[in-house]
Design a protein around this motif. Structure first.
Motif, mmCIF file in Angstrom:
data_model
loop_
_atom_site.group_PDB
_atom_site.id
_atom_site.type_symbol
_atom_site.label_atom_id
_atom_site.label_comp_id
_atom_site.label_asym_id
_atom_site.label_seq_id
_atom_site.Cartn_x
_atom_site.Cartn_y
_atom_site.Cartn_z
ATOM 1 N N UNK A 30 0.878 -1.331 0.158
ATOM 2 C CA UNK A 30 -0.209 0.344 -0.084
ATOM 3 C C UNK A 30 0.607 1.174 0.126
ATOM 4 N N UNK A 31 0.488 1.858 -0.636
ATOM 5 C CA UNK A 31 1.180 4.061 -0.482
ATOM 6 C C UNK A 31 0.101 4.962 -1.084
ATOM 7 N N UNK A 32 0.957 5.452 -0.507
ATOM 8 C CA UNK A 32 0.291 7.469 -0.846
ATOM 9 C C UNK A 32 0.784 7.923 -1.764
ATOM 10 N N UNK A 36 4.813 6.907 -3.663
ATOM 11 C CA UNK A 36 4.154 6.046 -4.803
ATOM 12 C C UNK A 36 5.496 6.996 -6.159
ATOM 13 N N UNK A 37 5.526 8.392 -5.363
ATOM 14 C CA UNK A 37 6.162 9.602 -6.498
ATOM 15 C C UNK A 37 7.646 9.320 -5.380
ATOM 16 N N UNK A 82 3.584 -3.559 -7.714
ATOM 17 C CA UNK A 82 3.143 -4.001 -6.914
ATOM 18 C C UNK A 82 2.704 -2.911 -5.406
ATOM 19 N N UNK A 83 3.066 -1.850 -6.143
ATOM 20 C CA UNK A 83 2.180 -0.902 -5.064
ATOM 21 C C UNK A 83 0.527 -0.788 -5.361
ATOM 22 N N UNK A 84 0.194 -0.580 -4.570
ATOM 23 C CA UNK A 84 -1.457 -0.646 -4.964
ATOM 24 C C UNK A 84 -2.018 1.302 -4.288
ATOM 25 N N UNK A 85 -2.509 2.269 -4.818
ATOM 26 C CA UNK A 85 -2.559 3.533 -4.263
ATOM 27 C C UNK A 85 -3.337 3.443 -3.935
ATOM 28 N N UNK A 118 5.208 1.179 4.218
ATOM 29 C CA UNK A 118 6.173 0.029 4.407
ATOM 30 C C UNK A 118 7.984 1.041 3.822
ATOM 31 N N UNK A 119 7.705 1.215 2.614
ATOM 32 C CA UNK A 119 9.261 2.118 1.876
ATOM 33 C C UNK A 119 8.557 3.217 2.132
#
Length: 160
Positions: A30-32, A36-37, A82-85, A118-119
């Motif tokens: 999961x990413x904001x 993602x940027x 795999x990023x889920x915005x 997480x990243x």
């Protein structure tokens, strides 16, 4: 060709360039939007570092200089794939992914963290991963709720 018939320097260089892959979390990625940027920027920077190192004439030095960027490229490509915005969290009723939550500890300390992927998590700058123990305890709770962790109580005092 056996290692015995290669130059010692080549053997040492080969061992330096066999870097293990960075571990990929088993949790959903999961990413904001900011996360993602940041992944895209880090991927671009790793690509530029790899490209710059790829033109080094000395093969041993080229291997040394491309090892880290190549490993980062593999990791970042997987994370981007795999990023889920996640949509921006707009509710201030309950703690969720993307929320900024302020809580008071038993000892009176007040802390504020944004719950992110997480990243992009960095507690020093005020963000924690949604899979961290504290975030997992806080998610789904509301202002005034108290959770216990490590023998301490955390009282949620604000959600933004």
């Amino acid at each position: 060709m056996a290692v015995a018939f290669t130059k010692e320097e080549s053997f040492e260089t080969a061992s330096e360039t066999l870097l293990p892959d960075r571990p990929i979390s088993a949790h959903p990625n999961l990413v904001t939007q900011a996360g993602l940027n940041a992944l895209e920027l880090h991927f671009q920077q790793a690509r530029e570092a790899y490209d710059a190192a790829s033109i080094i004439d000395d093969v041993n030095e080229r291997r040394r200089q491309t090892a880290n960027p190549l490993r980062d490229l593999r990791y970042l490509a997987a994370r981007l794939r795999t990023a889920q915005l996640m949509p921006d969290h707009t509710s201030i009723d309950i703690v969720a992914f993307g929320s900024t939550v302020t809580f008071r500890r038993d000892d009176g300390r007040v802390q504020t963290y944004r719950i992110v992927g997480e990243d992009e998590a960095d507690p020093k700058t005020g963000s924690i991963s949604y899979v961290s123990p504290v975030a997992r305890l806080l998610m789904g709770k509301a202002v005034g709720d108290v959770v216990e962790t490590g023998g301490q109580e955390l009282e949620i005092i604000a959600i933004t």
